[in-house]
Design a protein around this motif. Structure first.
Motif, PDB file in Angstrom:
ATOM      1  N   GLY A  92       7.744  12.306   7.324  1.00 25.34           N
ATOM      2  CA  GLY A  92       7.847  13.537   8.096  1.00 25.34           C
ATOM      3  C   GLY A  92       6.926  14.586   7.491  1.00 25.34           C
ATOM      4  N   ASN A  93       7.480  15.724   7.131  1.00 29.10           N
ATOM      5  CA  ASN A  93       6.688  16.776   6.485  1.00 29.10           C
ATOM      6  C   ASN A  93       7.102  16.962   5.032  1.00 29.10           C
ATOM      7  OD1 ASN A  93       4.617  18.631   6.508  1.00 29.10           O
ATOM      8  ND2 ASN A  93       5.875  20.317   7.238  1.00 29.10           N
ATOM      9  N   GLU A  94       7.823  15.971   4.487  1.00 28.84           N
ATOM     10  CA  GLU A  94       8.254  16.059   3.100  1.00 28.84           C
ATOM     11  C   GLU A  94       7.118  15.684   2.151  1.00 28.84           C
ATOM     12  OE1 GLU A  94       8.998  11.705   4.184  1.00 28.84           O
ATOM     13  OE2 GLU A  94       9.021  13.663   5.186  1.00 28.84           O
ATOM     14  N   GLU A  95       7.217  16.146   0.917  1.00 24.83           N
ATOM     15  CA  GLU A  95       6.251  15.758  -0.107  1.00 24.83           C
ATOM     16  C   GLU A  95       6.696  14.460  -0.756  1.00 24.83           C
ATOM     17  OE1 GLU A  95       4.566  19.188  -2.450  1.00 24.83           O
ATOM     18  OE2 GLU A  95       6.376  20.165  -1.705  1.00 24.83           O
ATOM     19  N   GLY A  96       5.720  13.618  -1.127  1.00 28.82           N
ATOM     20  CA  GLY A  96       6.095  12.407  -1.814  1.00 28.82           C
ATOM     21  C   GLY A  96       5.165  11.251  -1.533  1.00 28.82           C
ATOM     22  N   VAL A  97       5.667  10.050  -1.820  1.00 27.10           N
ATOM     23  CA  VAL A  97       4.890   8.823  -1.672  1.00 27.10           C
ATOM     24  C   VAL A  97       5.724   7.811  -0.909  1.00 27.10           C
ATOM     25  CG1 VAL A  97       5.652   8.048  -3.963  1.00 27.10           C
ATOM     26  CG2 VAL A  97       3.663   6.984  -2.908  1.00 27.10           C
ATOM     27  N   ARG A  98       5.091   7.047  -0.048  1.00 24.75           N
ATOM     28  CA  ARG A  98       5.772   5.977   0.678  1.00 24.75           C
ATOM     29  C   ARG A  98       4.994   4.687   0.456  1.00 24.75           C
ATOM     30  NH1 ARG A  98       8.945   6.062   5.263  1.00 24.75           N
ATOM     31  NH2 ARG A  98       9.692   8.046   4.411  1.00 24.75           N
ATOM     32  N   VAL A  99       5.683   3.680  -0.056  1.00 27.45           N
ATOM     33  CA  VAL A  99       5.078   2.383  -0.339  1.00 27.45           C
ATOM     34  C   VAL A  99       5.612   1.371   0.664  1.00 27.45           C
ATOM     35  CG1 VAL A  99       4.796   0.554  -2.057  1.00 27.45           C
ATOM     36  CG2 VAL A  99       4.866   2.955  -2.787  1.00 27.45           C
TER      37      VAL A  99
ATOM     38  N   PRO B 207       6.277  22.666   2.983  1.00 29.02           N
ATOM     39  CA  PRO B 207       7.046  23.680   3.708  1.00 29.02           C
ATOM     40  C   PRO B 207       6.142  24.629   4.498  1.00 29.02           C
ATOM     41  CG  PRO B 207       6.903  24.217   1.379  1.00 29.02           C
ATOM     42  CD  PRO B 207       6.317  22.856   1.527  1.00 29.02           C
ATOM     43  N   GLY B 208       6.743  25.272   5.494  1.00 24.03           N
ATOM     44  CA  GLY B 208       5.998  26.244   6.281  1.00 24.03           C
ATOM     45  C   GLY B 208       5.348  25.624   7.493  1.00 24.03           C
ATOM     46  N   GLU B 209       4.536  26.413   8.182  1.00 25.30           N
ATOM     47  CA  GLU B 209       3.946  25.990   9.445  1.00 25.30           C
ATOM     48  C   GLU B 209       2.496  25.540   9.311  1.00 25.30           C
ATOM     49  OE1 GLU B 209       4.372  29.242  12.088  1.00 25.30           O
ATOM     50  OE2 GLU B 209       6.563  29.094  12.227  1.00 25.30           O
ATOM     51  N   ASN B 210       1.981  25.470   8.102  1.00 27.97           N
ATOM     52  CA  ASN B 210       0.563  25.157   7.923  1.00 27.97           C
ATOM     53  C   ASN B 210       0.296  23.687   7.652  1.00 27.97           C
ATOM     54  OD1 ASN B 210      -0.252  27.863   8.278  1.00 27.97           O
ATOM     55  ND2 ASN B 210       0.249  28.324   6.147  1.00 27.97           N
TER      56      ASN B 210
ATOM     57  N   VAL C 202       0.840  -1.198   0.000  1.00 30.76           N
ATOM     58  CA  VAL C 202       0.000   0.000   0.000  1.00 30.76           C
ATOM     59  C   VAL C 202       0.874   1.246   0.000  1.00 30.76           C
ATOM     60  CG1 VAL C 202      -1.822  -1.230   1.246  1.00 30.76           C
ATOM     61  CG2 VAL C 202      -0.161   0.143   2.526  1.00 30.76           C
ATOM     62  N   ALA C 203       0.266   2.367  -0.377  1.00 29.85           N
ATOM     63  CA  ALA C 203       1.005   3.627  -0.479  1.00 29.85           C
ATOM     64  C   ALA C 203       0.241   4.749   0.202  1.00 29.85           C
ATOM     65  CB  ALA C 203       1.256   3.987  -1.946  1.00 29.85           C
ATOM     66  N   VAL C 204       0.971   5.590   0.928  1.00 22.60           N
ATOM     67  CA  VAL C 204       0.429   6.858   1.426  1.00 22.60           C
ATOM     68  C   VAL C 204       1.114   7.981   0.664  1.00 22.60           C
ATOM     69  CG1 VAL C 204      -0.340   6.158   3.709  1.00 22.60           C
ATOM     70  CG2 VAL C 204       2.056   6.759   3.365  1.00 22.60           C
ATOM     71  N   ILE C 205       0.325   9.006   0.352  1.00 23.09           N
ATOM     72  CA  ILE C 205       0.808  10.118  -0.468  1.00 23.09           C
ATOM     73  C   ILE C 205       0.524  11.422   0.259  1.00 23.09           C
ATOM     74  CG2 ILE C 205       0.418  11.383  -2.638  1.00 23.09           C
ATOM     75  CD1 ILE C 205      -0.290   8.636  -3.895  1.00 23.09           C
ATOM     76  N   GLN C 206       1.517  12.305   0.302  1.00 19.43           N
ATOM     77  CA  GLN C 206       1.310  13.618   0.904  1.00 19.43           C
ATOM     78  C   GLN C 206       2.096  14.671   0.126  1.00 19.43           C
ATOM     79  OE1 GLN C 206       2.738  13.056   5.006  1.00 19.43           O
ATOM     80  NE2 GLN C 206       4.732  13.890   4.448  1.00 19.43           N
TER      81      GLN C 206
END
Length: 289
Positions: A246-253, A224-227, A7-11
């Motif tokens: 963490g707070n990075e953009e991307g996908v984790r499988v 990025p940022g505090e939001n 499975v993958a989570v995307i942020q």
């Protein structure tokens, strides 16, 4: 032996009322997830336009949601991947003629069909002047290619009763699209702990897995940022997070070993107790077998 599901989570940094830009980012990450062999990809809540009801464009874009749902169905079929495309804001006319907005999560199968949907029940305080609640509608699990899945949205996480109802209906995995920010806590609350919302998420997600012998797939906005808070993760009983961003953009499988759920249930016997005819908690929702 219970299966392992990939499975993958995307942020990512979701842009306000930038529906096409956000959709393009979502598709990019979904394709990356599919290329890594993910069977399911989960996006954050409000992923198309963020939550800015004060902007008149937001309501306009809510009226276009069906178009994007159909696009995601076509993408799921093309890539042969299941999708929970975060949440989609749906606009209807209320009984009094006013605009009514639903915050809805859909489960799209790997053949493009819609297997089920869920409308947010527990509305976060700042949302209540905008969103309708699914109210007394029962939480229902659905059969999917990765197993029996329940869906919740963001602030639903705070209510163990929501999980109990899904577990009573046989859910093994609970999917939670979220738009959870550091500023959901008041200044007063943050004066005790500036990272209070991260603590809330990390502790509650793990606790829900233990107390329900279920797995959780949690996808949040990031950037990025505090939001933005990030912290998208896949969490299991016994072991806690098996993948956490963490707070990075991307996908984790990640591979979810569902055998862990069997071991947890043999150890804690939560589901066994819930099935007892003389179960002593009167708030338990009864499910007809």
């Amino acid at each position: 032996m219970a299966p392992t599901r990939r499975v993958a989570v995307i942020q990512w940094h979701i842009k306000e009322v930038a529906i096409e830009e956000n959709y393009a980012a979502a598709c990019k990450y979904i394709r990356e997830a599919a290329a890594e062999g993910a069977e399911l990809a989960v996006l954050p809540e409000y992923h198309l336009s963020a939550f800015v009801p004060s902007d008149p464009r937001w309501a306009v874009q809510a009226g276009e949601s069906a178009k994007f749902l159909a696009r995601y169905q076509a993408l799921a079929k093309e890539l042969k991947i299941c999708l929970v495309p975060g949440t989609i804001i749906e606009k209807e006319q209320g009984p009094d003629g006013s605009e009514l907005f639903w915050n809805t999560a859909y489960f799209i199968s790997n053949d493009g069909s819609i297997l089920g949907f869920y409308r947010k029940k527990n509305i976060w305080h700042p949302e209540r002047s905008t969103l309708a609640s699914s109210g007394l509608d029962r939480h229902v699990a659905i059969d999917t290619p990765i197993g029996r899945v329940g869906m919740l949205i963001c602030w639903d996480l705070a209510f163990p009763e929501a999980f109990r109802e899904l577990i009573a209906d046989g859910a093994d995995i609970v999917v939670i699209p979220t738009f959870w920010t550091p500023h959901d806590a008041s200044l007063e609350a943050r004066s005790f702990n500036p990272d209070v919302e991260a603590l809330f998420l990390d502790s509650t997600l793990t606790a829900r897995c233990f107390e329900n012998t279920c797995g959780i797939i949690f996808a949040n906005g990031a950037g990025p940022g505090e939001n933005f808070l990030g912290l998208s993760q896949v969490t299991m009983p016994l072991v806690g997070p098996i993948a956490k961003m963490g707070n990075e953009e991307g996908v984790r499988v990640v591979d979810m070993d569902l055998g862990i759920l069997d071991v947890a249930e043999r150890n804690y016997k939560v589901r066994q107790d819930l099935k007892k005819d003389d179960w002593h908690y009167v708030y338990r929702h009864t499910v007809n077998q």
